[in-house]
Write a protein that holds these residues in place. Structure first.
Motif: not given
Length: 520
Positions: A342-368
């Motif tokens: 849970m702590v790891w998710i809390v650390i990661l999540i806003t960085f991934l949110g910012r990444l989705s603004d740059r590369v798009g939402r679809r690539p993040l979902y697809a890779v995951g």
């Protein structure tokens, strides 16, 4: 055209080459494809470039207060909702003492799943209300209902005192929780998405799920601390009640914060008169309109919610019990391991949110989703392994995948629907998917392990969710940096508004030149 910085500069090549028509202005060429398409559509509809009153500016102090209060309120609400899953084994002993250990766990998770049965009802009630009376009022109501339902669990006597009435009251309290949650996530995501500037919606909306997992982490930390500090007898006698009793004060704080929020700009000013008329329809007619007119985005919403929430409840709901009941580890070590995730998710999540603004939402979902198919079995093999580091590595793999789904969700799902029906549509799509697939994950997985004797069943279940998620992404429209449907373009400053207006002038002029070239 344009301001001094853009200056009407153009770039050669492609559709801007001399042979194929007018040259593409630099400001237009820099726009992501999906943004350019949406802005072009709006300019064609308006038959002019944007003016100042066509673009909504959200002042930074108001934006910070809206996002912060929503995230903190969500943190409190999901602390309330999450502690049940961490205490499932103990609750099973308190309310189902005559059953076998496996039956106690399954009975406890059946009560856990019961809350998800009424979630669609909550969505059907609170969703249309949110589209009529406003998001803020409904979110304040769901906050206090969750607090009351959770507090009630903490004061219900066990089976030894009340007999069969004890699990019945537990079930009723869980249903109050589930009913309120039916209006919570769809409303909170709608509220934050409608407040966020288009360019930063992924980052700002990810703070909502930051609050969700921070609440989970706080609940896990409290249960872990209690398990370490108290004996098994003390935990069974009264210790398990402590996290639930805290819900009362937390509910008052959360209610105060949500009552101080202003209504979202998108709700206050909808673009289309048609959508304003929709907001006045009856609940029944709105439900029929959503299903009839928005069935494609509803299915996409449900597919993404399945991917997100099967992973979510596997990690937060089932994994603690999997370790204690299937792998026979101590509750303290099991809770501590999940807390690390849970702590790891809390650390990661806003960085991934910012990444989705740059590369798009679809690539993040697809890779995951693809990584889920490949890594689910290795992750559970690591969790099963002896020692300290292999289980931690397994949990961190699952937590990283979960963060990939959680980070873009609060920005992606509301963008599927127009403003006038957004809350109600989210209530339908999100809650039906969670009820059918997410909340049942601990129950179904525990039953599959018990029936098959295969302790890798959770991994196979995650792989199936990954396949469904990957198929869903194929039909997901890219919404990064795109204005919400039925809402004005949202920006974070007056300077950004001037830039957008200048770009719209260049885009409109370019579109007219293209049209002339085609006619010529």
């Amino acid at each position: 055209m344009g301001d001094e910085r853009s200056g009407g500069e153009t770039v050669p090549g492609g559709e801007g080459s001399a042979r194929s028509g007018p040259r593409v202005p630099k400001a237009v060429a820099r726009l992501p494809h999906q943004v350019r398409e949406e802005l072009s559509r709006r300019l064609r509809r308006n038959r002019r470039a944007f003016r100042a009153d066509d673009v909504q500016v959200v002042e930074p102090p108001l934006l910070r207060r809206a996002v912060g209060a929503s995230a903190l309120g969500n943190c409190m609400e999901w602390f309330d909702f999450g502690v049940y899953s961490y205490l499932a084994a103990t609750i099973g002993k308190v309310f189902f003492p005559g059953a076998s250990p496996a039956a106690q766990v399954i009975s406890s998770f059946a009560t856990f799943a019961a809350a998800f049965v009424v979630r669609p009802l909550g969505g059907l009630v609170f969703g249309p209300l949110g589209d009529r009376i406003g998001r803020q009022k409904v979110l304040a109501t769901t906050m206090i209902m969750m607090a009351l339902g959770t507090f009630a669990i903490g004061i219900i006597p066990g089976y030894a005192t009340l007999g069969i009435a004890a699990p019945v009251l537990l079930l009723l309290a869980r249903m109050v929780q589930g009913f309120s949650t039916g209006g919570e996530y769809g409303g909170a995501t709608t509220f934050v998405a409608e407040y966020s500037p288009d360019r930063r919606r992924g980052f700002l909306s990810s703070w909502l799920d930051f609050g969700t997992f921070a609440g989970y982490a706080l609940g896990s930390a409290m249960v872990t601390a209690l398990n370490l500090a108290l004996t098994d007898e003390q935990m069974l006698s009264w210790g398990w009640r402590v996290p639930f009793l805290i819900a009362g004060p937390l509910g008052v704080i959360g209610l105060y914060m949500r009552m101080k929020l202003e209504e979202s700009p998108a709700f206050q000013q909808q673009l289309d008169e048609h959508e304003k008329a929709l907001a006045q329809e009856s609940v029944g007619s709105e439900f029929k309109d959503i299903v009839r007119s928005h069935w494609r985005p509803l299915l996409v919403c449900m597919g993404l919610v399945l991917l997100y929430n099967v992973t979510n409840y596997m990690v937060t709901g089932y994994l603690p019990t999997y370790q204690t009941e299937t792998l026979h580890r101590s509750s303290g070590s099991a809770d501590l391991l999940v807390l690390v995730g849970m702590v790891w998710i809390v650390i990661l999540i806003t960085f991934l949110g910012r990444l989705s603004d740059r590369v798009g939402r679809r690539p993040l979902y697809a890779v995951g989703a693809a990584a889920m198919i490949v890594l689910a079995v290795p992750a559970f093999l690591l969790i099963k392994a002896d020692g300290t580091w292999p289980p931690i590595a397994g949990v961190l793999i699952l937590a990283t995948l979960l963060a990939c789904f959680a980070a873009p969700s609060a920005a992606t799902l509301p963008a599927l629907f127009p403003t006038a029906v957004r809350y109600a549509a989210m209530g339908i799509g999100f809650n039906f998917a969670v009820a059918a697939f997410g909340g049942t994950t601990p129950l179904v997985t525990a039953a599959l392990v018990e029936l098959s004797g295969d302790d890798l069943m959770p991994a196979y279940y995650l792989m199936l969710a990954g396949v469904i998620g990957l198929l869903t992404v194929r039909f997901l429209p890219e919404s990064a940096q795109v204005p919400l449907k039925g809402s004005q373009p949202m920006v974070g400053s007056r300077e950004e508004r001037r830039e957008l207006i200048a770009t719209s002038k260049e885009l409109y002029a370019f579109a007219r030149e293209q049209e002339k070239a085609r006619r010529g």
